[in-house]
Design an enzyme around this catalytic site. Structure first.
Site, PDB file in Angstrom:
ATOM      1  N   CYS A  78       0.824  -1.211   0.000  1.00 11.57           N
ATOM      2  CA  CYS A  78       0.000   0.000   0.000  1.00 11.57           C
ATOM      3  C   CYS A  78       0.869   1.277   0.000  1.00 11.57           C
ATOM      4  CB  CYS A  78      -1.016  -0.046   1.134  1.00 11.57           C
ATOM      5  SG  CYS A  78      -2.413   1.017   0.797  1.00 11.57           S
ATOM      6  N   HIS A 169      -3.096  -5.139   1.827  1.00 10.05           N
ATOM      7  CA  HIS A 169      -2.307  -5.424   3.037  1.00 10.05           C
ATOM      8  C   HIS A 169      -2.293  -6.920   3.370  1.00 10.05           C
ATOM      9  CE1 HIS A 169      -1.827  -1.241   4.424  1.00 10.05           C
ATOM     10  NE2 HIS A 169      -2.980  -1.053   3.840  1.00 10.05           N
ATOM     11  N   GLU A 171      -0.330  -8.391   5.182  1.00 10.46           N
ATOM     12  CA  GLU A 171       0.110  -8.529   6.579  1.00 10.46           C
ATOM     13  C   GLU A 171      -1.057  -8.456   7.556  1.00 10.46           C
ATOM     14  OE1 GLU A 171       0.474  -6.011   4.602  1.00 10.46           O
ATOM     15  OE2 GLU A 171       0.280  -4.092   5.643  1.00 10.46           O
TER      16      GLU A 171
HETATM   17  N1  GLN Z   1      -3.573   6.361   1.444  1.00  7.57           N
HETATM   18  C1  GLN Z   1      -2.230   6.083   1.867  1.00  7.57           C
HETATM   19  C2  GLN Z   1      -1.231   6.896   1.049  1.00  7.57           C
HETATM   20  O1  GLN Z   1      -1.591   7.464   0.075  1.00  7.57           O
HETATM   21  C3  GLN Z   1      -1.916   4.610   1.758  1.00  7.57           C
HETATM   22  C4  GLN Z   1      -2.851   3.832   2.646  1.00  7.57           C
HETATM   23  C5  GLN Z   1      -2.303   2.540   3.189  1.00  7.57           C
HETATM   24  O2  GLN Z   1      -1.104   2.287   3.232  1.00  7.57           O
HETATM   25  N2  GLN Z   1      -3.205   1.744   3.688  1.00  7.57           N
HETATM   26  O3  GLN Z   1      -0.096   6.977   1.391  1.00  7.57           O
END
Ligand code: GLN
Length: 190
Positions: A78, A169, A171
């Site tokens: 992410c 995610h 994890e």
């Molecule tokens: N929205 C976050 C970003 O732009 C990422 C979100 C996440 O890691 N769950 O950095």
């Protein structure tokens, strides 16, 4: 085998638990010297802007760019995947440029900001449980990038050589398929 996890902010603890469950040693990474003894690095989910600032402040940005994918396999989830991209939009943001892809941050909109779903990957026969939290969308991938899973036709799990990036995610679920694959990537070419 020692896997470093960037431990500034975000869900680094969840990565530690998953990786240790798979039998590998972990170490939290907060400074540039922490990188020296590692076999691989995990960039966790969280807020990519905060993490980027930290990479710059601690002098971690340049050594990660230099070693990433060569002597240092990397797995970004992410926000971590956003950091790995060549180009980041919404809004534009600097990034490590290690994976030839364009990321659009927070791209699912407020209605479906977060969700748990399942999708098939090329890694196993069973669908993998996936948690998306304010996830980015991978808008474009270059020819060197292998797509390992898609959601609504958009790549969500990609690999460029020894670098793996997921917009969700792994994890945060009990499913270790994707971490197992990453450890295999680290082990095989060591
Ligand atoms: N929205 C976050 C970003 O732009 C990422 C979100 C996440 O890691 N769950 O950095």
């Amino acid at each position: 085998m020692k896997i470093g996890i960037l431990a500034v902010q975000g869900d680094f603890e969840a990565h530690r638990k998953t990786i240790e469950r798979l039998g590998a040693e972990t170490a939290f990474v907060k400074t540039a010297p922490d990188l020296e003894t590692l076999d691989a690095l995990v960039l966790p989910g969280g807020e990519s802007t905060t993490q980027l600032q930290f990479l710059n402040d601690e002098g971690l940005f340049a050594p990660i760019v230099e070693r990433g994918g060569k002597t240092l396999p990397i797995f970004g989830t992410c926000a971590g995947a956003i950091l790995l991209a060549r180009e980041v939009k919404n809004p534009p943001q600097a990034s490590l440029g290690l994976v030839d892809m364009t990321m659009v941050r927070n791209a699912y909109g407020p209605q479906i900001e977060s969700c748990v779903t399942q999708a098939v990957t090329t890694l196993s026969d069973r669908p993998v449980e996936m948690v998306f939290i304010r996830a980015p969308v991978i808008e474009r991938v270059g020819p060197a990038v292998e797509v390992l899973a898609r959601r609504d036709d958009k790549p969500i799990l990609v690999r460029q050589g020894r670098i793996l990036a997921a917009t969700f995610h792994p994890e945060l679920t009990g499913d270790v398929t994707i971490h197992s694959f990453f450890l295999k990537l680290v082990r095989d070419v060591r």
